[in-house]
Design an enzyme around this catalytic site. Structure first.
Site, PDB file in Angstrom:
ATOM      1  N   PRO A   1      -1.709  -4.045   5.871  1.00  0.00           N
ATOM      2  CA  PRO A   1      -3.002  -3.505   6.689  1.00  0.00           C
ATOM      3  C   PRO A   1      -2.504  -1.975   7.199  1.00  0.00           C
ATOM      4  O   PRO A   1      -1.169  -1.947   7.679  1.00  0.00           O
ATOM      5  CB  PRO A   1      -3.199  -4.474   7.373  1.00  0.00           C
ATOM      6  CG  PRO A   1      -2.186  -5.299   7.633  1.00  0.00           C
ATOM      7  CD  PRO A   1      -1.345  -5.238   6.566  1.00  0.00           C
ATOM      8  N   HIS A   2      -3.443  -1.235   7.382  1.00  0.00           N
ATOM      9  CA  HIS A   2      -3.051   0.228   8.312  1.00  0.00           C
ATOM     10  C   HIS A   2      -4.120   0.684   8.877  1.00  0.00           C
ATOM     11  O   HIS A   2      -5.232   0.550   8.341  1.00  0.00           O
ATOM     12  CB  HIS A   2      -2.296   1.089   6.945  1.00  0.00           C
ATOM     13  CG  HIS A   2      -3.036   1.409   6.030  1.00  0.00           C
ATOM     14  ND1 HIS A   2      -2.956   0.395   4.809  1.00  0.00           N
ATOM     15  CD2 HIS A   2      -3.498   2.172   5.505  1.00  0.00           C
ATOM     16  CE1 HIS A   2      -3.441   0.815   3.781  1.00  0.00           C
ATOM     17  NE2 HIS A   2      -4.039   2.019   4.083  1.00  0.00           N
TER      18      HIS A   2
END
Length: 153
Positions: free
Chosen positions: A65-66
């Site tokens: 995730p980012h």
């Protein structure tokens, strides 16, 4: 960009429990907030917004995730190893237990993409994933990630 430059030992959780994807992202947001001086609600909002565009579960029990976040001046990372894998809607439909969350300043477009590519390539290595699953401490996880990246360079 080296993994050691973005991932501090204090931003690694070697054994955490989360019943679902949202709770796993909440844990990542809390660790990021504590270590990077950010608001956990803002971090979580960024992660959830990115997940709404499509799952960051990249396969083999891994998610990356980012989010881009105001208040950061450089790329930062958080690593979680979950006690029990959770459904992340990954590309291979496998549950996720290894999460490497990346956080970038709002204007770090090419640096952000390079970091995503580097982490994704690193975590495609089956041996490394298994070693990460067996590591008991943040120091051991950090050493594995930094050592493996150096060996791959």
């Amino acid at each position: 960009m080296q993994i050691g430059d973005i991932l501090d030992r204090a931003a690694i959780a070697a054994r955490v429990s989360a019943p679902n994807k949202r709770q796993a992202l909440t844990l990542a947001a809390e660790i990021a907030a504590r270590n990077f001086g950010l608001d956990s609600a803002v971090v979580l909002e960024g992660l959830l917004a990115r997940e709404a565009a499509g799952s960051t579960g990249v396969g083999h029990g891994v998610a990356v995730p980012h989010a881009r976040l105001e208040g950061l001046t450089r790329m930062r990372g958080v690593f979680l190893r979950l006690d029990q894998p959770v459904d992340f809607e990954a590309v291979d439909d496998q549950p996720v237990d290894l999460i490497f969350a990346l956080f970038a300043p709002p204007n770090a477009s090419s640096e952000h993409l390079r970091a995503l590519a580097r982490v994704s390539r690193l975590l495609r290595q089956g041996d490394l994933r298994e070693h990460l699953r067996q590591a008991h401490t943040p120091d051991a996880i950090h050493a594995l990630l930094v050592q493996e990246q150096s060996a791959a360079a």
